[in-house]
Design a protein around this motif. Structure first.
Motif, PDB file in Angstrom:
ATOM      1  N   LYS A  85       0.809  -1.221   0.000  1.00  0.00           N
ATOM      2  CA  LYS A  85       0.000   0.000   0.000  1.00  0.00           C
ATOM      3  C   LYS A  85       0.841   1.269   0.000  1.00  0.00           C
ATOM      4  N   LEU A  88       0.667   3.237  -3.252  1.00  0.00           N
ATOM      5  CA  LEU A  88      -0.635   3.742  -3.704  1.00  0.00           C
ATOM      6  C   LEU A  88      -0.574   5.186  -4.231  1.00  0.00           C
ATOM      7  N   TYR A 114      -8.664  -2.732   2.927  1.00  0.00           N
ATOM      8  CA  TYR A 114      -9.948  -2.033   3.111  1.00  0.00           C
ATOM      9  C   TYR A 114      -9.964  -1.269   4.437  1.00  0.00           C
ATOM     10  N   LEU A 117      -7.514   1.639   4.368  1.00  0.00           N
ATOM     11  CA  LEU A 117      -7.964   2.719   3.498  1.00  0.00           C
ATOM     12  C   LEU A 117      -9.054   3.543   4.159  1.00  0.00           C
ATOM     13  N   PRO A 122      -4.176   6.532   5.510  1.00  0.00           N
ATOM     14  CA  PRO A 122      -3.700   6.701   4.136  1.00  0.00           C
ATOM     15  C   PRO A 122      -3.407   8.159   3.771  1.00  0.00           C
ATOM     16  N   PHE A 150     -14.773   1.331  -1.355  1.00  0.00           N
ATOM     17  CA  PHE A 150     -13.492   1.618  -2.018  1.00  0.00           C
ATOM     18  C   PHE A 150     -13.640   2.852  -2.906  1.00  0.00           C
ATOM     19  N   ARG A 153     -14.088   6.121  -0.800  1.00  0.00           N
ATOM     20  CA  ARG A 153     -12.904   6.519  -0.034  1.00  0.00           C
ATOM     21  C   ARG A 153     -11.775   7.007  -0.939  1.00  0.00           C
ATOM     22  N   LEU A 154     -11.561   6.352  -2.064  1.00  0.00           N
ATOM     23  CA  LEU A 154     -10.519   6.805  -2.986  1.00  0.00           C
ATOM     24  C   LEU A 154     -10.791   8.227  -3.457  1.00  0.00           C
TER      25      LEU A 154
END
Length: 577
Positions: A85, A88, A114, A117, A122, A150, A153-154
């Motif tokens: 990670k 990322l 998960y 994140l 992060p 996902f 959150r991204l």
């Protein structure tokens, strides 16, 4: 150069999809020759992460890699559990394919990434482009929750959506194609021919999910003793199918709906029912045959009720749809089938075709395979709990389980093998194996023991099995006792929850034998769990943490880290549902 083709705004596509389709058609009309002659440019980096409980997301990720390699792309694909990670923030194009299981939970291999994140840990992700394909099942309340989380959150962390998330129901082939084609079209270097997924897709031959094998049933009997509970041992022939399987795999079975219920539905519909209707995958048959073999009449979900309400005029359904309250949806759908809508909330349909357009395709059910092909050549065995219950004044049952127990006489169910590489025995036969499988969770472990015996594996085996009563519910009891006698099964611990005042479950026995279990783990044992995800599997996981704390002397955090490492090392594997 041809002018850019504008796709109408009312076309059933998102903004990104309209842009890609317009560009694709413009390039197509400009001529393949000029496209081929244009400079390809540098390869486009793409990172694909998959989270998979039964292998579907993993299979789609690897399929996407093959498609990208046909074009000017530089793809990398990672099991989420093995992804670093720390890289990322440096990703250029991040593609996430993940399923959801249990109560809206991430797959086991996705859980650590998960949870990280969604924490405060992060970094910001400006400069990262991403897209998510979420796999799910609309029959469950938390449809596609892991993929949605996902995606959300991204974006919160500053990454930009390359292509809108697509949420796929159980039939994921078409949504995957739409998603992958859209991404490839958007990422293809300017002037380079994009590798359209349809152009490279292999033509499927032989028996498969799309072309199931009609399998004769060679054995079908109840494993339980006297009482109401039924658990059937079902043996099916694979002779002539060309289908192969490994222990740990699942068998997909296409069921049929009860003809008596179908006839009751037909009698209550307000249009001519003696007609043919289109099938979900093409072709047409009579409405009756379609409702028996092709459409789902056994479950209600939010999408169906929304479509039904628009045609019914029911004030109650209108209030349910407008309130859009999760608990209210769950309460209404629980214990009801299509027949309840037909009888209690009559709706106006133009005709039979309009009616079936509101229904989902009848899906196959996956059952953990209960046999080793080495012990039963040409056959595959299942251990099926027969579901029966009464609700709202009607006798009901699981569609596939009652099909196999009540309606499969003389019928050859359509079947296919579903590979599950995430639930395999250790390659080294000397590895100790611990198995926890109460109820029908015994299925893969019967297969494991048959396989370990057939291959002469030297590693010791320990099974935890449980059910309500020893006299009536000791599934495969004679076989398990025989495995003990011949030395295949070194330890067998049995939890009979209703045979005494205090309820005893498999997780209780694990804690009781914690010291010895810890020693097995120190000797390199692999740990397997099969069965109910929402309760049993969580309790077994908690027991594992307790054992690490009590007998390994670990703190809560260190115990959690130890359990996570077991998962990363593929020594803690689960087949849960």
């Amino acid at each position: 150069m041809s002018s850019f083709i504008q796709i109408p705004e009312d076309a059933p596509f998102s903004t990104e999809q309209r842009a890609w389709l317009g560009q694709f058609l413009s390039n197509l009309l400009a001529g393949a020759a000029s496209a081929a002659a244009a400079p390809a440019g540098p390869a486009v980096p793409v990172t694909i992460l998959w989270g998979s409980q039964t292998g579907n997301a993993e299979g789609l990720a690897k399929k996407l890699v093959k498609t990208l390699k046909k074009g000017n792309f530089e793809p990398e694909v990672f099991d989420m559990a093995a992804y670093d990670k720390g890289r990322l923030p440096q990703e250029k194009n991040l593609l996430v394919i993940t399923s959801t299981y249990g109560d809206g939970e991430p797959p086991d291999n996705a859980a650590e990434l998960y949870n990280w994140l969604l924490s405060d840990a992060p970094p910001r992700l400006e400069g990262v482009q991403f897209s998510v394909l979420a796999l799910g099942d609309t029959n469950y309340p938390d449809f596609c929750k892991c993929g949605i989380d996902f995606d959300t959150r991204l974006a919160q962390l500053g990454a930009s959506r390359l292509f809108n998330r697509i949420d796929s129901d159980v039939d994921y082939d078409d949504p995957f194609k739409q998603w992958s084609d859209g991404i490839v079209g958007l990422l293809a270097p300017a002037g380079a021919p994009s590798s359209n997924g349809a152009a490279v897709e292999q033509v499927e031959t032989g028996y498969s999910k799309k072309n199931p094998f009609p399998s004769p049933i060679v054995q079908n009997f109840n494993l339980n003793g006297p009482g109401e509970k039924q658990t059937h041992h079902v043996a099916l022939s694979l002779e002539g199918s060309g289908l192969d399987y490994e222990v740990g795999d699942a068998l997909g079975v296409y069921p049929q709906n009860p003809p008596s219920v179908v006839d009751e539905i037909l009698a209550a519909l307000p249009f001519n029912t003696k007609v043919t209707v289109p099938l979900p995958d093409g072709g047409e048959v009579s409405l009756r045959d379609a409702l028996i073999s092709n459409y789902d009449i056994g479950t209600l979900n939010k999408s169906l009720i929304q479509k039904w309400q628009a045609r019914s005029g029911s004030p109650f359904l209108r209030s349910l749809v407008q309130a859009d309250d999760k608990k209210a949806w769950d309460d209404f759908c629980w214990g009801r089938d299509l027949i309840d809508l037909v009888l209690d909330y009559p709706a106006d349909f133009t005709d039979a075709e309009d009616f079936v357009a509101t229904l989902k395709k009848l899906q196959p059910r996956l059952y953990s395979i209960a046999s080793s092909p080495k012990a039963h050549p040409g056959e595959v065995h299942l251990c099926v709990g027969i579901v029966r219950y009464d609700t709202f004044g009607r006798k009901r049952g699981g569609i596939c389980s009652t099909f196999l127990s009540d309606r499969a006489n003389g019928v050859q169910p359509g079947v296919f093998v579903h590979s599950n590489k995430a639930f395999r025995l250790p390659e080294n036969g000397d590895t100790p194996v611990i198995m926890v499988g109460p109820g029908t969770g015994i299925a893969p472990f019967r297969a494991f023991l048959e396989e370990r015996k057939a291959t002469g594996a030297k590693g010791p085996n320990w099974l935890f099995f449980g059910n309500p009563h020893s006299k009536s519910d000791f599934l495969y009891g004679e076989e398990l006792t025989a495995f003990q006698k011949d030395g295949t099964l070194q330890k067998l611990d049995l939890a009979w929850s209703r045979d005494q005042k205090e309820k005893v479950y498999v997780q209780n026995l694990m804690v009781q034998h914690g010291a010895e279990l810890w020693k097995w783990f120190q000797d390199g044992a692999a740990f397997y769990v099969c069965g109910d995800a929402s309760r049993m599997a969580k309790d077994v996981d908690a027991a594992l943490h307790t054992i690490a704390e009590q007998h390994g002397g670990l703190s809560k955090d260190d115990a959690a880290a130890w359990v996570n490492q077991l998962k990363k090392d593929k020594r803690y594997l689960r087949d849960v549902y």
